[in-house]
Design an enzyme around this catalytic site. Structure first.
Site, PDB file in Angstrom:
ATOM      1  N   VAL A   1      14.353  51.282  24.523  1.00  0.00           N
ATOM      2  CA  VAL A   1      14.327  50.079  25.357  1.00  0.00           C
ATOM      3  C   VAL A   1      15.638  49.884  26.127  1.00  0.00           C
ATOM      4  CG1 VAL A   1      14.301  47.552  25.228  1.00  0.00           C
ATOM      5  CG2 VAL A   1      12.545  48.875  24.099  1.00  0.00           C
TER       6      VAL A   1
ATOM      7  N   THR B   1      12.779  42.905  19.940  1.00  0.00           N
ATOM      8  CA  THR B   1      11.688  42.041  19.469  1.00  0.00           C
ATOM      9  C   THR B   1      12.180  41.277  18.247  1.00  0.00           C
ATOM     10  OG1 THR B   1      10.105  43.668  20.245  1.00  0.00           O
ATOM     11  CG2 THR B   1       9.296  42.045  18.642  1.00  0.00           C
TER      12      THR B   1
ATOM     13  N   PHE C   1       7.998  44.859  27.125  1.00  0.00           N
ATOM     14  CA  PHE C   1       6.612  45.285  26.891  1.00  0.00           C
ATOM     15  C   PHE C   1       6.369  46.736  27.282  1.00  0.00           C
ATOM     16  CE2 PHE C   1       6.673  40.727  27.413  1.00  0.00           C
ATOM     17  CZ  PHE C   1       5.896  40.289  26.359  1.00  0.00           C
TER      18      PHE C   1
ATOM     19  N   LYS D   1       5.585  37.900  22.593  1.00  0.00           N
ATOM     20  CA  LYS D   1       5.740  39.325  22.246  1.00  0.00           C
ATOM     21  C   LYS D   1       4.955  39.670  20.972  1.00  0.00           C
ATOM     22  CE  LYS D   1       7.168  43.484  22.045  1.00  0.00           C
ATOM     23  NZ  LYS D   1       6.648  44.508  22.924  1.00  0.00           N
TER      24      LYS D   1
ATOM     25  N   ASN E   1       1.504  42.059  20.756  1.00  0.00           N
ATOM     26  CA  ASN E   1       1.434  43.286  19.959  1.00  0.00           C
ATOM     27  C   ASN E   1       0.400  43.191  18.839  1.00  0.00           C
ATOM     28  OD1 ASN E   1       3.108  44.843  21.433  1.00  0.00           O
ATOM     29  ND2 ASN E   1       4.744  45.004  19.919  1.00  0.00           N
TER      30      ASN E   1
ATOM     31  N   PHE F   1      -7.094  50.385  24.808  1.00  0.00           N
ATOM     32  CA  PHE F   1      -6.892  50.224  23.360  1.00  0.00           C
ATOM     33  C   PHE F   1      -8.220  50.153  22.608  1.00  0.00           C
ATOM     34  CE2 PHE F   1      -2.814  49.485  25.000  1.00  0.00           C
ATOM     35  CZ  PHE F   1      -1.925  49.750  23.983  1.00  0.00           C
TER      36      PHE F   1
ATOM     37  N   HIS G   1      -9.934  53.184  21.926  1.00  0.00           N
ATOM     38  CA  HIS G   1     -10.234  54.569  21.544  1.00  0.00           C
ATOM     39  C   HIS G   1     -10.013  54.733  20.049  1.00  0.00           C
ATOM     40  CE1 HIS G   1     -10.477  55.605  25.746  1.00  0.00           C
ATOM     41  NE2 HIS G   1      -9.338  54.964  25.933  1.00  0.00           N
TER      42      HIS G   1
ATOM     43  N   GLY H   1      -9.213  56.389  16.554  1.00  0.00           N
ATOM     44  CA  GLY H   1      -8.256  57.438  16.199  1.00  0.00           C
ATOM     45  C   GLY H   1      -7.845  57.334  14.751  1.00  0.00           C
TER      46      GLY H   1
ATOM     47  N   CYS I   1       6.565  50.030  17.149  1.00  0.00           N
ATOM     48  CA  CYS I   1       6.341  48.591  17.356  1.00  0.00           C
ATOM     49  C   CYS I   1       5.216  47.993  16.518  1.00  0.00           C
ATOM     50  CB  CYS I   1       6.090  48.327  18.834  1.00  0.00           C
ATOM     51  SG  CYS I   1       7.572  48.598  19.820  1.00  0.00           S
TER      52      CYS I   1
END
Ligand code: NAD
Length: 440
Positions: free
Chosen positions: A11, A122, A152, A207, A211, A252, A254, A256, A263
């Site tokens: 970051v 964060t 972000f 934030k 997340n 977001f 998919h 897995g 994060c």
């Protein structure tokens, strides 16, 4: 505008480079001498596409430099950004604020004139107010403001995200600090990117809420994928059918092997902790944390099933160890759960990753590193696709199968079609949330 940035990690470095590209004069400082030495030589200590070139351009233009000395970085600076790590504190899930508060104290001791101390790390709700108290205690005469400016960006697309953000969030309490922050982000404001000016607590909360929501979305689809396997539905079709609904969106979604990275794991734990501390449990987030652990365990079971119930004596080729493609970041990557389970069960693990080796060698003792997927698969009994690097999306499946001792594939990112894999000579194929295939 003269800006000091503390911390040259994913970051801090990206922020420093991009601020200098906006035209500001930026000095980045880190306490790690190896990082500063490399940066001074024009090398970046992390893998982030495009960053080295943009850094070189701004160093050459005289707007960007690096130092180990915070006093040097802060000379004439009107604003200092704190972008140090906030890892999970051992034991209780809280974000560890040691580095942030230490940086704030150092800033306070050095600063002489009015300065805005901005938290980019964060940090839990309430931290910026505590940070203001720390600064005031360390230097009671200092004229300063604090600002919360959560970041972000996504690793792997960090420059694009910083330069073309969905929004910039700024929590401030005074007109003066608000003016400084607006001046810094003016290049984005002029191009109509939304800047949300709000209070400190709301900025901090945005934030964590963002997340936790994204982690929830991933975990939701992973849980639906598990059910798809039981009922014979195909998660790829389900995700597509859901994602085309504008209220849901296809990002977001998919399935897995569970979320990882620097994060989501720590920020979900920290939000759960904040909820507990305020007697307002974050039950959804707590469930997400638990389900994500279950997802990783389920992956181990899937690999075990495909290996005939035991890893002992099996050679397993793993493609990808970083938590996602286009980064070298291994923090909380699913590979750190799956590979030790295979090694612990007596498997011999051969690994390849375009950028993960540097970190991975330290974190994954006992694996053998190979240059590419074909070398890793040579003589293996099982091929596991763990990170969907572009390099792994169009492999010559026949060549892979021919080189393997027993050609089985676990595609934990759903990038291949079962029929293609079997046609290429594999005897078994398993994926996530959809029917596998085998020649048996
Ligand atoms: N990595 C991401 O994708 C991402 C995205 C958004 C927000 N964040 C948040 O940003 C923060 C930083 O994350 P990161 O991934 O860049 O961390 P990082 O671990 O990559 O980098 C932190 C850097 O800070 C340096 N540092 C620590 N204390 C210092 C001090 N007192 N003086 C000078 N340097 C110091 C460390 O040496 C290290 O280089 C975290 O709070 C994280 O949650 C990260």
């Amino acid at each position: 505008m003269r800006i000091a940035v503390i911390g040259t990690g994913y970051v801090g470095l990206v922020s420093g480079v991009c601020f200098s590209d906006f035209g500001h004069e930026v000095v980045c400082v880190d306490k790690d001498p190896r990082k500063i030495e490399r940066l001074k030589k024009g090398e970046i200590p992390i893998y982030e596409p495009g960053l080295e070139t943009l850094m070189a351009k701004n160093v050459e233009a005289g707007r960007l430099s690096f130092t180990l000395d915070l006093a040097e970085a802060m000379a004439d600076a009107e604003v200092v950004f704190i972008a140090v790590g906030t890892p999970t504190r051992r034991g209780d899930g809280h974000a560890d604020l040691t580095y942030v508060m230490a940086a704030a104290e150092e800033v306070a001791r050095i600063a002489k004139d009015y300065i805005v101390v901005v938290t980019k790390s964060t940090v839990p709700v309430g931290t910026n107010r505590k940070l203001a108290a720390v600064v005031a205690a360390a230097n009671p005469d200092l004229d300063f403001d604090v600002a919360s400016n959560p970041e972000f960006l996504r690793e792997g697309a960090a420059i694009e995200d910083f330069m073309k953000p969905d929004r910039v969030v700024v929590g401030v309490e005074s007109e003066r600090a608000s003016k400084v922050m607006s001046d810094i982000y003016r290049p984005l404001y002029l191009r109509d990117f939304p800047i949300i000016l709000t209070d400190l607590e709301s900025a901090e909360m945005i934030k964590y809420a963002a997340n936790a929501f994204l982690a929830t979305k991933i975990t939701f689809i992973n849980e639906i994928a598990a059910l798809c396997e039981k009922v014979g539905a195909d998660i790829k079709q389900v995700s597509r059918g859901m994602g085309l609904d504008g209220r849901i969106g296809n990002k977001f979604l998919h399935a897995g092997p569970g979320y990882g990275g620097s994060c989501f794991p720590k920020d979900t734990k920290a939000l759960a902790r904040i909820g507990q501390e305020h007697a307002c449990p974050m039950l959804i987030t707590e469930a997400v944390i638990k389900v994500n652990e279950d997802v990783k365990r389920r992956m181990v079971d899937k690999l075990l099933d495909l290996s005939g119930g035991s890893f002992n004596g099996q050679t397993i080729a793993v493609l990808g160890v970083t938590f996602k493609p286009n980064t070298d970041d291994m923090r909380d990557a699913p590979s750190l759960t799956l590979i030790p389970a295979m090694l612990g069960g007596g498997g011999c693990v051969r690994v390849t990753d375009p950028q993960g080796r540097h970190e991975g060698e330290r974190l994954l003792p006992g694996v053998e590193w190979l240059e590419d997927a074909y070398l890793a698969a040579q003589g293996a009994d099982l091929l596991v696709i763990l990170t969907e690097w572009n390099e792994f999306r169009a492999l010559d499946l026949e060549r892979l199968a021919t080189g393997m001792r027993t050609a089985r594939m676990a595609d934990l990112r759903n990038i291949y079609a079962p029929a293609d894999v079997i046609k290429a000579g594999f005897i078994a194929y398993e994926a996530i949330g959809r029917r596998g295939a085998s020649t048996a």
